[in-house]
Design a protein around this motif. Sequence first.
Motif, mmCIF file in Angstrom:
data_model
loop_
_atom_site.group_PDB
_atom_site.id
_atom_site.type_symbol
_atom_site.label_atom_id
_atom_site.label_comp_id
_atom_site.label_asym_id
_atom_site.label_seq_id
_atom_site.Cartn_x
_atom_site.Cartn_y
_atom_site.Cartn_z
ATOM 1 N N UNK A 1 0.814 -1.337 -0.037
ATOM 2 C CA UNK A 1 -0.109 -0.538 -0.289
ATOM 3 C C UNK A 1 0.920 1.468 0.205
ATOM 4 N N UNK A 2 1.879 1.215 0.235
ATOM 5 C CA UNK A 2 2.752 2.418 0.752
ATOM 6 C C UNK A 2 3.497 2.880 -0.780
ATOM 7 N N UNK A 3 2.910 1.737 -1.832
ATOM 8 C CA UNK A 3 3.909 2.389 -2.882
ATOM 9 C C UNK A 3 2.406 3.393 -3.439
ATOM 10 N N UNK A 4 1.359 3.099 -2.534
ATOM 11 C CA UNK A 4 0.477 4.261 -3.143
ATOM 12 C C UNK A 4 1.157 5.941 -2.870
ATOM 13 N N UNK A 5 1.130 6.562 -2.267
ATOM 14 C CA UNK A 5 1.466 7.274 -1.253
ATOM 15 C C UNK A 5 2.126 8.439 -1.645
ATOM 16 N N UNK A 6 2.323 9.303 -1.955
ATOM 17 C CA UNK A 6 2.728 10.461 -2.600
ATOM 18 C C UNK A 6 3.447 11.124 -1.843
ATOM 19 N N UNK A 11 -3.510 14.156 -0.306
ATOM 20 C CA UNK A 11 -4.472 13.399 -0.995
ATOM 21 C C UNK A 11 -3.688 11.982 -0.934
ATOM 22 N N UNK A 12 -3.279 11.642 -1.082
ATOM 23 C CA UNK A 12 -2.591 10.030 -1.427
ATOM 24 C C UNK A 12 -3.189 9.095 0.007
ATOM 25 N N UNK A 13 -2.725 10.188 1.198
ATOM 26 C CA UNK A 13 -3.584 9.290 2.317
ATOM 27 C C UNK A 13 -4.998 8.401 1.724
ATOM 28 N N UNK A 14 -5.933 8.904 1.526
ATOM 29 C CA UNK A 14 -7.640 9.277 0.677
ATOM 30 C C UNK A 14 -7.181 7.765 0.000
ATOM 31 N N UNK A 19 -7.918 2.466 -1.433
ATOM 32 C CA UNK A 19 -7.151 1.272 -2.361
ATOM 33 C C UNK A 19 -7.520 0.060 -1.522
ATOM 34 N N UNK A 20 -6.988 0.627 -0.160
ATOM 35 C CA UNK A 20 -7.403 -0.702 1.179
ATOM 36 C C UNK A 20 -9.009 -1.047 1.149
ATOM 37 N N UNK A 21 -9.072 0.085 0.993
ATOM 38 C CA UNK A 21 -11.429 -0.349 1.149
ATOM 39 C C UNK A 21 -11.315 -1.380 -0.483
ATOM 40 N N UNK A 22 -10.521 -0.878 -1.490
ATOM 41 C CA UNK A 22 -10.535 -2.221 -2.618
ATOM 42 C C UNK A 22 -10.068 -3.309 -3.081
#
Length: 129
Positions: A1-6, A11-14, A19-22
Amino acid sequence: MSDIKEAGFKSSDIIAALAAVFDGYNDEEKKAQIKKTNGIFELRLKNAEGKEGIWTIDLKTTGSVYKGAAKSKPNVTILMSDETFQDLAAGKTDGQKAFMTGKLKTKGNMMFATKLDGVLKAAKTKAKL
């Protein structure tokens, strides 16, 4: 998941929570969401420093969220500021108002962009964003 954050993008936290919900959806929930939405959103967000971050919400094939440009042609590319996306996700502003005031721009199917509100709301109730 951390690869999604920027870094530098609140907004990357949201988006990571989305992504976690999906990822937490079972096959049936994922299929229902894909059937309901049937499309790909490419989000291009600009932060306060003017840096651009790109994320894709694929609700056409995989039912996933990932960092980077869409792997297949997106139905719509949505361009907005990091702050505008946060307001949208929090329900402080709606997509149409943001579009009308120039805070949100689209490339591609503009009507499809209206489905983003529903996707964010569905995930918000599940993730407690």
